[in-house]
Design an enzyme around this catalytic site. Structure first.
Site, short mmCIF file in Angstrom:
data_model
loop_
_atom_site.label_atom_id
_atom_site.label_comp_id
_atom_site.label_asym_id
_atom_site.label_seq_id
_atom_site.Cartn_x
_atom_site.Cartn_y
_atom_site.Cartn_z
NE ARG A 95 110.21 88.11 -50.01
CZ ARG A 95 108.99 87.92 -49.56
NH1 ARG A 95 108.17 87.09 -50.15
NH2 ARG A 95 108.56 88.58 -48.50
CE1 TYR A 96 111.86 84.67 -54.73
CE2 TYR A 96 109.56 85.33 -54.68
CZ TYR A 96 110.59 84.54 -54.21
OH TYR A 96 110.33 83.61 -53.24
NE ARG A 99 108.19 85.03 -59.11
CZ ARG A 99 109.46 84.62 -58.99
NH1 ARG A 99 110.44 85.24 -59.65
NH2 ARG A 99 109.75 83.63 -58.19
CB CYS A 108 89.70 88.03 -47.32
SG CYS A 108 91.44 88.39 -47.50
CB CYS A 112 92.26 81.72 -43.65
SG CYS A 112 91.52 81.83 -45.30
CB CYS A 115 95.42 84.79 -42.72
SG CYS A 115 96.01 86.07 -43.85
NE ARG A 117 100.56 89.64 -47.61
CZ ARG A 117 100.39 89.00 -48.77
NH1 ARG A 117 99.19 88.67 -49.19
NH2 ARG A 117 101.43 88.74 -49.52
CG ASP A 276 103.74 81.45 -43.91
OD1 ASP A 276 104.88 81.06 -44.21
OD2 ASP A 276 102.86 81.70 -44.75
CG ASP A 313 107.29 82.64 -48.04
OD1 ASP A 313 108.24 83.41 -48.30
OD2 ASP A 313 106.28 82.52 -48.74
CE LYS A 320 105.59 81.79 -52.70
NZ LYS A 320 105.99 83.19 -53.03
C1 PLP Z 1 105.33 84.12 -53.42
C2 PLP Z 1 105.78 85.39 -53.96
C3 PLP Z 1 105.84 85.60 -55.34
C4 PLP Z 1 105.42 84.56 -56.35
O1 PLP Z 1 106.36 83.53 -56.41
P1 PLP Z 1 106.23 82.41 -57.52
O2 PLP Z 1 107.25 81.43 -57.13
O3 PLP Z 1 106.48 83.08 -58.85
O4 PLP Z 1 104.83 81.88 -57.46
C5 PLP Z 1 106.29 86.81 -55.79
N1 PLP Z 1 106.68 87.78 -54.93
C6 PLP Z 1 106.65 87.61 -53.61
C7 PLP Z 1 107.09 88.71 -52.73
C8 PLP Z 1 106.20 86.40 -53.08
O5 PLP Z 1 106.14 86.25 -51.74
S1 SF4 Z 2 94.81 83.42 -46.27
FE1 SF4 Z 2 94.60 85.53 -45.57
S2 SF4 Z 2 94.71 86.78 -47.44
FE2 SF4 Z 2 94.24 84.65 -48.06
S3 SF4 Z 2 91.98 84.55 -48.15
FE3 SF4 Z 2 92.60 83.82 -46.14
S4 SF4 Z 2 92.46 85.67 -44.87
FE4 SF4 Z 2 92.53 86.38 -46.97
#
Ligand code: PLP
Ligand code: SF4
Length: 350
Positions: A95-96, A99, A108, A112, A115, A117, A276, A313, A320
């Site tokens: 996305r960025y 990174r 996991c 949670c 979560c 995801r 989220d 997000d 973010k």
């Molecule tokens: C959160 C996230 C990151 C990490 O973001 P930082 O601000 O560097 O901690 C990188 N890629 C994606 C897709 C993310 O959702």
């Molecule tokens: S938030 Fe989701 S991905 Fe993170 S530890 Fe909990 S269940 Fe796993």
């Protein structure tokens, strides 16, 4: 079936939860129905922190399934932060520019209930294959603007030491990478997993930063402190991310205790996430105004070291944004959040 004399190591079924006294005797089938949609696992060490007589226990609220999860409310999404829109190969999110997220597993140590995801974690059918990981590594190798690989999931520390060590070494050989990062709940959920061998596996030739996930001071036991100590002695810088959750940590005293304890464990609070809009998680949500009021109250009250950045997000995959940057003019029902490209997005409280 669980052994009736000793409790299972990880609680996964309605029956396990009933036997552990975490849900009512007649709620096991509902729990199993929830489990078919959203994975359930609670390591016994974490379950032991729950006070079964407290209906508002903040540990139980995070991990014990609740019938409310079967209801999807307005505005809830299968992919609330829009990972899918930025996934050039399976298991990778770019996305960025500098990174990427790499998901080598969807397992996991604990699932949670909030979560983001939750529609995918713990599901074998969606798990990344060895070929997916190979393709992700080829993609990273071909894109020289990528400087950091963030292993997430699932939980990367669910991999064996051998598999994790091998993956880190492959990444460390990519010449344009500056550092690696691991997002994990393991040091908190399964501190015994943080062994000397694991710390050795992290020594891969590139600096590995670790961001652990913790939401309440009661998660940060002496065993967790010992796991953090093994990591910091092994040269791994530690940060944390927390999710602001109604009924878990949405008051100033609870957040103060959490962040102070993290700093005492040499863990720098990094992000506090606005919850989220994952499906079936309405009971955890608070408004952006409520969150901003809490975060404002922490300013000045506790050390700057203890202050994470409060972020939202933006649904749709726009990334973010600092929650303090949200704007709302009088009478408007939505917030305007400006993404890192400078584009505004409408954000509503549900
Ligand atoms: C959160 C996230 C990151 C990490 O973001 P930082 O601000 O560097 O901690 C990188 N890629 C994606 C897709 C993310 O959702
Ligand atoms: S938030 Fe989701 S991905 Fe993170 S530890 Fe909990 S269940 Fe796993």
């Amino acid at each position: 079936m669980p052994d009736t004399l000793s409790s299972p190591v990880v609680l996964r079924t309605g029956r396990h939860l009933v036997d552990a006294g975490l849900i009512d005797g007649d709620a096991d089938q509902t729990a199993d129905r929830i489990g078919e949609r959203y994975s359930i696992a609670i390591p016994s060490g974490l379950a032991a922190l729950i006070d079964p007589n407290d209906p508002e226990d903040p540990i139980a609220r995070q991990f014990v399934p609740d019938a409310a999860e079967l209801e999807t409310s307005d505005g809830e999404l299968e992919d609330p932060i829009g990972d899918g829109a930025h996934s050039p190969v399976p298991g990778l999110v770019h996305r960025y520019p500098d990174r990427v997220l790499l998901m080598p597993t969807l397992c996991c140590p604990v699932y949670c209930r909030y979560c983001f995801r939750r529609d995918r974690v713990g599901r074998d059918a969606d798990a990344p294959t060895a070929e997916d990981v190979d393709r992700a590594i080829s993609y990273i190798t071909a894109h020289e603007d990528i400087r950091e690989v963030i292993l997430t999931g699932g939980d990367p520390l669910s991999l064996s030491d051998t598999n994790l060590g091998a993956l880190l070494k492959r990444l460390a050989e990519i010449p344009h990478l500056n550092n690696l990062r691991i997002h994990t709940r393991v040091p908190v959920a399964l501190p015994g997993r943080v062994t000397g061998k694991l710390v050795d596996a992290l020594q891969c030739g590139l600096p590995v930063w670790m961001v652990l996930h913790a939401n309440h001071v009661r998660e940060l036991t002496d065993e967790v402190a010992a796991a953090c100590d093994r990591l910091t002695r092994g040269g791994i810088p530690l940060l944390s991310q927390s999710v602001l959750l109604k009924g878990v940590n949405d008051d100033v005293d609870t957040l103060t205790c959490l962040f102070r304890r993290l700093i005492a464990l040499k863990v720098k609070p990094y992000y506090l996430h606005h919850p989220d809009r994952a499906r079936g998680t309405a009971r955890f949500r608070l408004t952006l105004d409520e969150g901003r009021t809490l975060v404002d109250a922490l300013r000045g009250r506790i050390s700057g070291l203890c202050q994470p950045t409060y972020v939202v997000d933006i649904p749709g995959g726009h990334g973010k944004v600092k929650a303090v940057k949200a704007e709302k003019s009088d009478g408007e029902k939505y917030w305007s959040l400006v993404d890192f490209h400078g584009n505004p997005h409408e954000f509503r409280d549900f």
